[in-house]
Design an enzyme around this catalytic site. Structure first.
Site, mmCIF file in Angstrom:
data_model
loop_
_atom_site.group_PDB
_atom_site.id
_atom_site.type_symbol
_atom_site.label_atom_id
_atom_site.label_comp_id
_atom_site.label_asym_id
_atom_site.label_seq_id
_atom_site.Cartn_x
_atom_site.Cartn_y
_atom_site.Cartn_z
ATOM 1 N N ARG A 57 80.398 -60.943 98.059
ATOM 2 C CA ARG A 57 81.176 -60.857 96.894
ATOM 3 C C ARG A 57 82.325 -61.535 96.945
ATOM 4 N NH1 ARG A 57 78.635 -56.756 93.606
ATOM 5 N NH2 ARG A 57 79.989 -57.811 91.813
ATOM 6 N N ARG A 61 86.549 -60.559 91.272
ATOM 7 C CA ARG A 61 87.843 -59.848 90.658
ATOM 8 C C ARG A 61 88.907 -60.059 91.501
ATOM 9 N NH1 ARG A 61 84.697 -55.134 88.818
ATOM 10 N NH2 ARG A 61 83.747 -55.852 90.772
ATOM 11 N N ARG A 70 87.590 -65.365 84.024
ATOM 12 C CA ARG A 70 86.991 -64.497 83.178
ATOM 13 C C ARG A 70 87.462 -63.852 81.903
ATOM 14 N NH1 ARG A 70 84.628 -61.159 81.537
ATOM 15 N NH2 ARG A 70 83.962 -59.457 82.658
ATOM 16 N N TYR A 181 67.816 -50.523 88.676
ATOM 17 C CA TYR A 181 68.450 -50.758 87.558
ATOM 18 C C TYR A 181 67.489 -50.839 86.346
ATOM 19 C CZ TYR A 181 72.803 -52.217 90.029
ATOM 20 O OH TYR A 181 73.628 -52.156 90.759
HETATM 21 O O1 CP3 Z 1 80.798 -64.221 95.502
HETATM 22 C C1 CP3 Z 1 79.976 -63.519 95.144
HETATM 23 O O2 CP3 Z 1 79.313 -62.920 95.655
HETATM 24 C C2 CP3 Z 1 79.834 -63.377 93.715
HETATM 25 C C3 CP3 Z 1 78.464 -63.528 93.155
HETATM 26 C C4 CP3 Z 1 77.610 -62.180 92.920
HETATM 27 C C5 CP3 Z 1 77.862 -61.286 91.749
HETATM 28 N N1 CP3 Z 1 76.910 -60.321 91.926
HETATM 29 C C6 CP3 Z 1 78.712 -61.311 90.556
HETATM 30 C C7 CP3 Z 1 79.311 -60.230 89.957
HETATM 31 C C8 CP3 Z 1 76.582 -61.457 93.828
HETATM 32 C C9 CP3 Z 1 76.247 -62.014 95.288
HETATM 33 C C10 CP3 Z 1 76.214 -60.424 93.140
HETATM 34 C C11 CP3 Z 1 75.052 -59.527 93.872
HETATM 35 C C12 CP3 Z 1 75.093 -58.138 93.035
HETATM 36 N N2 CP3 Z 1 75.102 -57.858 91.711
HETATM 37 C C13 CP3 Z 1 74.592 -57.184 93.742
HETATM 38 C C14 CP3 Z 1 74.209 -57.163 95.176
HETATM 39 C C15 CP3 Z 1 75.425 -56.885 96.017
HETATM 40 C C16 CP3 Z 1 76.047 -55.595 96.047
HETATM 41 O O3 CP3 Z 1 77.183 -55.587 95.782
HETATM 42 O O4 CP3 Z 1 75.558 -54.785 96.615
HETATM 43 C C17 CP3 Z 1 74.289 -55.883 92.839
HETATM 44 C C18 CP3 Z 1 74.036 -54.470 93.345
HETATM 45 C C19 CP3 Z 1 74.675 -56.416 91.872
HETATM 46 C C20 CP3 Z 1 74.587 -55.733 90.382
HETATM 47 C C21 CP3 Z 1 76.074 -55.739 89.670
HETATM 48 N N3 CP3 Z 1 76.659 -56.630 89.224
HETATM 49 C C22 CP3 Z 1 77.075 -54.634 89.733
HETATM 50 C C23 CP3 Z 1 76.668 -53.130 90.266
HETATM 51 C C24 CP3 Z 1 77.985 -54.975 89.056
HETATM 52 C C25 CP3 Z 1 79.285 -54.122 88.440
HETATM 53 C C26 CP3 Z 1 79.975 -53.585 89.537
HETATM 54 C C27 CP3 Z 1 80.947 -54.719 90.165
HETATM 55 O O5 CP3 Z 1 80.794 -55.122 91.533
HETATM 56 O O6 CP3 Z 1 81.507 -55.255 89.305
HETATM 57 C C28 CP3 Z 1 77.864 -56.426 88.790
HETATM 58 C C29 CP3 Z 1 78.778 -57.286 87.982
HETATM 59 C C30 CP3 Z 1 79.147 -58.473 88.590
HETATM 60 N N4 CP3 Z 1 78.538 -59.237 89.446
HETATM 61 C C31 CP3 Z 1 80.537 -58.814 88.888
HETATM 62 C C32 CP3 Z 1 80.630 -60.157 89.566
HETATM 63 C C33 CP3 Z 1 81.556 -60.960 90.040
HETATM 64 C C34 CP3 Z 1 81.979 -58.238 88.183
HETATM 65 C C35 CP3 Z 1 81.981 -57.847 87.149
HETATM 66 C C36 CP3 Z 1 82.571 -58.952 86.078
HETATM 67 O O7 CP3 Z 1 83.420 -60.167 86.538
HETATM 68 O O8 CP3 Z 1 82.494 -59.172 84.856
#
Ligand code: CP3
Length: 394
Positions: A57, A61, A70, A181
């Protein structure tokens, strides 16, 4: 290093890599004489001149430049616009100089692409309008054809590999995590409905998990075909299960993913959170590398999965919120435990949004500066096993 507007071109970087090789090949992504990036050699367990580093990640943010993008587009809008997705993928590479880029996407994106009504709700996470809880619900889940359903993903990968001088990591969600999910309809602490289906309706469960394994497999195959050089499966919530249940109810689907991309020859990583008790079965799914969260020291993880399997991890992401002095000590401890071979430095889970980017940058610099000594010592021991036996204190 301040963020710059562009990542240097490949030829400019080739010159840079030549200089870097003479300077001890310590720069990001510096290939060896055979042109093989450090990260890929680490994932194969080969001797290293330093430990490579990237962060799960890393885009997102904690970076002001991501927050600026964003403001103009939401998460899925970014993913669906290849130039934007490529841009935010490159942001941490420029700012942090990590050894890998990870494609900007989300594990839930393929589900949205096949018609699952899904929204990423700020402060909550993925929310699904009509969860899957019955055989009739499962019929709504159709197969995922990446080039038709989400052509923008492969397009972003192609843009990135043309631009990058270091490996691009592709990824997909593990079947248990995606199932959670879909069944719960939103992030869950207990995964109770998920486990209820798993134990109560094993046939429905098996069909759902196989369908989700196929989604992940199709997604990874397409990313790899477009140029991704590494594949990571985020089975983030598998830690909700005991080892026997994981083996019985998830492992067969996980195997389907890893064996389905085996012939493509890219390093395959399997990662779970809170999965200390699951390390052996996670490794049995067939990945080349195991991602370890911060709860299990890397040497203990190795003792569980076998010394020959490279590991990735595992600094507690919350450590990055502490003063630098503390961060440095913890980074050193992880490096020491990793042993300077078969180790890719990472966090034990994703970067927390409140992380100061500067701390991540300092970690990269610190690993780059301090791991060569560890690697050198390790390589010297590896080539002189007799000398080591003769000097028990060496
Ligand atoms: O550089 C990177 O790794 C970013 C790419 C990336 C995102 N999601 C973008 C994202 C990756 C590799 C993921 C994987 C992901 N998504 C996982 C596995 C990794 C982990 O953290 O366990 C999971 C469980 C998700 C599901 C998910 N997506 C959640 C639980 C959330 C909300 C919680 C959070 O961390 O914000 C998201 C949203 C999300 N995915 C965001 C980003 C940058 C943030 C929200 C946004 O910018 O609107």
């Amino acid at each position: 290093m301040p963020p710059t507007d562009t990542v240097p071109t490949k030829s400019a970087r080739r010159d840079e890599a030549d200089t870097a090789r003479t300077a001890g090949a310590r720069r990001a992504g510096a290939p060896d004489a055979a042109g093989e990036p450090l990260l890929l050699r680490a994932y194969r367990g080969e001797p290293l001149e330093r430990v490579p580093v990237w962060f799960m990640r890393q885009a997102g943010r904690c970076l002001p430049e991501y927050r600026a993008v964003r403001r103009r587009a939401n998460l899925f809008e970014i993913c669906r616009a290849p130039e934007l997705a490529a841009e935010v993928t490159l942001q941490p590479v420029r700012r942090l100089d990590v050894d890998a880029a990870i494609l900007f996407s989300d594990i839930t994106l393929p589900l949205a692409a096949i018609g699952v009504e899904l929204e990423i709700v700020p402060g909550v996470g993925p929310v699904i309008a009509n969860p899957i809880r019955s055989t009739a619900d499962l019929r709504r889940l159709r197969s995922f054809e990446p080039e038709e359903d989400a052509p923008y993903v492969a397009e972003a990968v192609r843009l990135l590999v043309a631009e990058l001088d270091r490996p691009l990591i592709g990824f997909a969600g593990g079947p248990f995590t995606l199932a959670s999910y879909l069944i719960e309809g939103r992030p869950s602490k207990t995964h109770a409905l998920t486990r209820k289906m798993m134990y109560g309706e094993p046939l429905l469960w098996r069909r759902l998990l196989d369908a989700l394994a196929d989604v992940a497999l199709a997604s990874l195959r397409s990313q790899i075909a477009a140029g991704a050089q590494v594949a990571q499966v985020f089975e983030s919530w598998a830690g909700a299960l005991d080892p026997d249940s994981y083996r019985r109810f998830v492992l067969p689907s996980a195997r389907r993913i890893f064996s389905g991309i085996a012939e493509l020859g890219v390093p395959r990583i399997h990662f779970g959170v809170g999965a200390g008790e699951l390390l052996e079965p996670l490794a049995q799914a067939g990945a080349d590398v195991i991602g370890v969260d911060w709860r299990v020291p890397l040497d203990r993880a190795r003792a569980r999965i076998g010394e020959g399997i490279p590991v990735q991890g595992n600094l507690d992401p919350a450590v990055c919120l502490a003063p630098w002095q503390v961060v440095r000590e913890r980074v050193d401890a992880v490096l020491q435990c990793g042993g300077g071979v078969g180790h890719v430095f990472n966090l034990g889970h994703g970067v927390l949004p409140e992380t100061p980017p500067d701390t991540l940058r300092r970690i990269v610099e610190h690993v780059r500066e301090h791991s060569p000594r560890l690697c050198e010592a390790r390589n010297a021991r590896a080539v002189q096993p007799d000398a080591r036996a003769a000097q028990p204190n060496a």
